[in-house]
Design a protein around this motif. Structure first.
Motif, mmCIF file in Angstrom:
data_model
loop_
_atom_site.group_PDB
_atom_site.id
_atom_site.type_symbol
_atom_site.label_atom_id
_atom_site.label_comp_id
_atom_site.label_asym_id
_atom_site.label_seq_id
_atom_site.Cartn_x
_atom_site.Cartn_y
_atom_site.Cartn_z
ATOM 1 N N MET A 182 36.910 47.808 24.352
ATOM 2 C CA MET A 182 36.849 46.908 25.702
ATOM 3 C C MET A 182 35.458 46.364 25.951
ATOM 4 S SD MET A 182 39.451 48.860 28.532
ATOM 5 C CE MET A 182 38.474 50.367 28.607
ATOM 6 N N PRO A 183 35.459 45.189 26.371
ATOM 7 C CA PRO A 183 34.210 44.463 26.632
ATOM 8 C C PRO A 183 33.431 45.071 27.751
ATOM 9 C CG PRO A 183 35.845 42.848 26.732
ATOM 10 C CD PRO A 183 36.359 44.055 26.494
ATOM 11 N N LYS A 184 32.194 45.337 27.607
ATOM 12 C CA LYS A 184 31.197 45.939 28.623
ATOM 13 C C LYS A 184 30.412 44.951 29.358
ATOM 14 C CE LYS A 184 27.995 49.306 27.754
ATOM 15 N NZ LYS A 184 27.693 50.689 27.792
ATOM 16 N N ILE A 185 30.358 44.778 30.689
ATOM 17 C CA ILE A 185 29.455 43.931 31.394
ATOM 18 C C ILE A 185 28.498 44.632 32.114
ATOM 19 C CG2 ILE A 185 29.820 42.336 33.295
ATOM 20 C CD1 ILE A 185 32.671 41.512 32.201
ATOM 21 N N VAL A 186 27.299 43.918 32.011
ATOM 22 C CA VAL A 186 26.275 44.350 32.926
ATOM 23 C C VAL A 186 26.241 43.154 34.058
ATOM 24 C CG1 VAL A 186 23.940 44.962 32.989
ATOM 25 C CG2 VAL A 186 25.024 45.403 30.966
ATOM 26 N N CYS A 187 26.342 43.817 35.365
ATOM 27 C CA CYS A 187 26.304 43.010 36.419
ATOM 28 C C CYS A 187 24.905 42.426 36.469
ATOM 29 C CB CYS A 187 26.370 43.710 37.683
ATOM 30 S SG CYS A 187 26.320 42.818 39.332
ATOM 31 N N GLU A 197 26.976 48.791 35.196
ATOM 32 C CA GLU A 197 27.788 48.465 34.055
ATOM 33 C C GLU A 197 29.470 48.874 34.188
ATOM 34 O OE1 GLU A 197 26.127 50.282 30.525
ATOM 35 O OE2 GLU A 197 24.244 49.420 30.802
ATOM 36 N N PHE A 198 30.220 47.985 33.640
ATOM 37 C CA PHE A 198 31.631 48.066 33.835
ATOM 38 C C PHE A 198 32.326 47.434 32.581
ATOM 39 C CE2 PHE A 198 30.769 44.279 36.163
ATOM 40 C CZ PHE A 198 31.765 43.624 36.126
ATOM 41 N N GLU A 199 33.426 48.076 32.450
ATOM 42 C CA GLU A 199 34.178 47.605 31.145
ATOM 43 C C GLU A 199 35.542 46.770 31.886
ATOM 44 O OE1 GLU A 199 35.196 51.250 28.936
ATOM 45 O OE2 GLU A 199 33.298 50.848 27.675
ATOM 46 N N VAL A 200 36.091 45.903 30.967
ATOM 47 C CA VAL A 200 36.975 45.229 31.301
ATOM 48 C C VAL A 200 38.088 45.273 30.155
ATOM 49 C CG1 VAL A 200 36.148 43.595 33.075
ATOM 50 C CG2 VAL A 200 35.932 42.935 31.035
ATOM 51 N N GLU A 201 39.346 45.103 30.416
ATOM 52 C CA GLU A 201 40.478 45.156 29.369
ATOM 53 C C GLU A 201 40.195 43.751 28.664
ATOM 54 O OE1 GLU A 201 44.194 46.331 29.439
ATOM 55 O OE2 GLU A 201 43.815 48.241 30.802
ATOM 56 N N SER A 202 40.362 42.705 29.226
ATOM 57 C CA SER A 202 40.029 41.325 28.516
ATOM 58 C C SER A 202 39.641 40.598 29.529
ATOM 59 C CB SER A 202 41.303 40.958 27.735
ATOM 60 O OG SER A 202 42.265 40.572 28.834
ATOM 61 N N VAL A 203 38.830 39.536 29.160
ATOM 62 C CA VAL A 203 38.414 38.413 30.011
ATOM 63 C C VAL A 203 39.037 36.998 29.406
ATOM 64 C CG1 VAL A 203 36.768 39.779 31.193
ATOM 65 C CG2 VAL A 203 36.333 38.648 28.973
ATOM 66 N N GLU A 204 38.843 35.999 30.270
ATOM 67 C CA GLU A 204 39.106 34.673 29.974
ATOM 68 C C GLU A 204 37.755 33.932 30.511
ATOM 69 O OE1 GLU A 204 42.556 32.393 30.704
ATOM 70 O OE2 GLU A 204 43.527 34.461 31.185
ATOM 71 N N CYS A 229 32.285 42.939 40.634
ATOM 72 C CA CYS A 229 31.559 43.934 40.114
ATOM 73 C C CYS A 229 31.916 44.967 40.921
ATOM 74 C CB CYS A 229 30.038 43.721 40.347
ATOM 75 S SG CYS A 229 29.073 45.401 40.003
ATOM 76 N N PRO A 230 32.489 46.303 40.201
ATOM 77 C CA PRO A 230 32.865 47.646 41.157
ATOM 78 C C PRO A 230 31.859 48.224 41.771
ATOM 79 C CG PRO A 230 33.064 47.877 38.623
ATOM 80 C CD PRO A 230 32.551 46.478 38.862
ATOM 81 N N VAL A 231 30.450 47.925 41.190
ATOM 82 C CA VAL A 231 29.456 48.679 41.855
ATOM 83 C C VAL A 231 28.861 47.879 43.090
ATOM 84 C CG1 VAL A 231 27.154 49.544 41.209
ATOM 85 C CG2 VAL A 231 28.847 49.213 39.367
ATOM 86 N N CYS A 232 28.413 46.597 42.981
ATOM 87 C CA CYS A 232 28.014 45.980 44.147
ATOM 88 C C CYS A 232 28.970 45.207 44.849
ATOM 89 C CB CYS A 232 26.607 45.470 43.963
ATOM 90 S SG CYS A 232 27.088 43.896 42.832
#
Lengths: 273, 55
Positions: free
Chosen positions: B1-6, B12-19, B26-29
């Protein structure tokens, strides 16, 4: 059928529209990066979802000129997307808050003599409750006018004012597409600006008088898909403004109504005309 | 799963798939982020400078 969707970013709304449109034909997603004109795009209809009002307006015009009908149309976006033009249309059909428009600081300063305080100053374009100012007295009016004077966009110096409507901690947002009432929500907020984009809370609104005034407001324009903002005034409902490029994810979530499907069905109907 | 850094809060959070051009929260902020590139995966804060039509 080839259904185009022009867009800036894929919000929940665009994803819902794309999913529904796939049930009716081939969907062509056109990001701003993909669009240049003059160029013939092979589409039966285009749903315009660009965030910028002015980009949406120009894209609609350019597509219409090459024979592609758009939802909403250039004319509707032009008339509904400007608060002065929209007020002129609405005032013929539905009650609206008392309003004034002026074109200089001097004339703007005379407006409280007619409308009294508090006043609400609004830019003639835009939404999300941005750049709204509640003006309680002469000092605040002077401050707002001074700030507007130094803004770069000349449209900020078209001074549009409304009487302040003391709302019961909420207003109403309704949706009318192709003349058919779709749904409505209450937007609750402790702040006088109730947009859900500014943290307002949404709840379903099921009222006959809302249906009635919403349809009348739509009839002022007579086409397209409109979101309508309604205030509950002391003497009944007032239409505050309309929005020709609607967000609807919160309304869809709390009412369970498939607004995206209604929009796509309307676009398909427009394509067949 | 792709990892994203806000880019706003560093969360940091993961997403299943993105377009491309998809909007993520961002689930953090809670800030809204636009996917501006898929390879490499790059996100930017959604611009708020355009005159928008909201809810």
């Amino acid at each position: 059928m080839r259904i185009g969707v022009t867009y800036t970013i894929l919000r929940k709304e665009e994803l819902m529209i794309r999913d529904r449109a796939r049930e009716y034909g081939e969907v062509v997603m056109l990001h701003e990066d993909d669009l240049t004109f003059p160029k013939k795009y092979d589409l039966d209809v285009a749903i315009i979802r660009n965030i910028s009002h002015y980009k949406a307006l120009y894209i609609a015009k350019l597509l219409e000129e090459q024979g592609t009908p758009t939802v909403n149309s250039f004319n509707l976006m032009l008339e509904a997307g400007d608060k002065v033009f929209a007020t002129l249309k609405l005032a013929k059909k539905v009650p609206v808050p008392r309003w004034r428009v002026s074109f200089s600081e001097k004339s703007a300063k005379k407006i409280p003599e007619e409308l009294g305080y508090p006043l609400v100053s609004k830019p003639v374009f835009g939404s999300w409750g941005r750049l709204l100012a509640k003006i309680n007295d002469e000092d605040s009016l002077e401050n707002v006018l001074e700030h507007k004077k130094w803004m770069k966009n000349p449209l900020y110096n078209i001074h549009y004012f409304q009487e302040f409507i003391d709302k019961p901690g909420r207003d109403i947002r309704s949706y009318v597409i192709g003349g058919e009432f779709v749904t409505a929500i209450y937007r609750y907020s402790d702040h006088w600006i109730t947009n859900t984009a500014r943290g307002g809370r949404a709840e379903p609104c099921d009222r006959e008088d809302v249906v009635e005034i919403s349809i009348k407001a739509w009839e002022a324009f007579g086409e397209g898909a409109l979101a309508i903002d309604i205030f509950e005034g002391k003497n009944g409902l007032l239409v505050n403004e309309v929005n020709p490029n609607m967000e609807f994810k919160n309304a869809a979530r709390v009412t369970g109504v498939d607004i995206a499907r209604k929009l796509v069905e309307y676009a398909v109907e427009v394509a067949k005309r | 799963m792709p990892k994203i850094v806000c880019p706003v809060c560093g969360g940091e959070f993961e997403v299943e798939s993105v377009e491309l051009h998809e909007v993520l929260e961002c689930p953090v902020c809670g800030v809204e982020l636009e996917v501006v590139s898929l390879n490499p995966l790059v996100v930017e804060e959604v611009p708020e400078v355009e005159e928008d039509w909201g809810e």
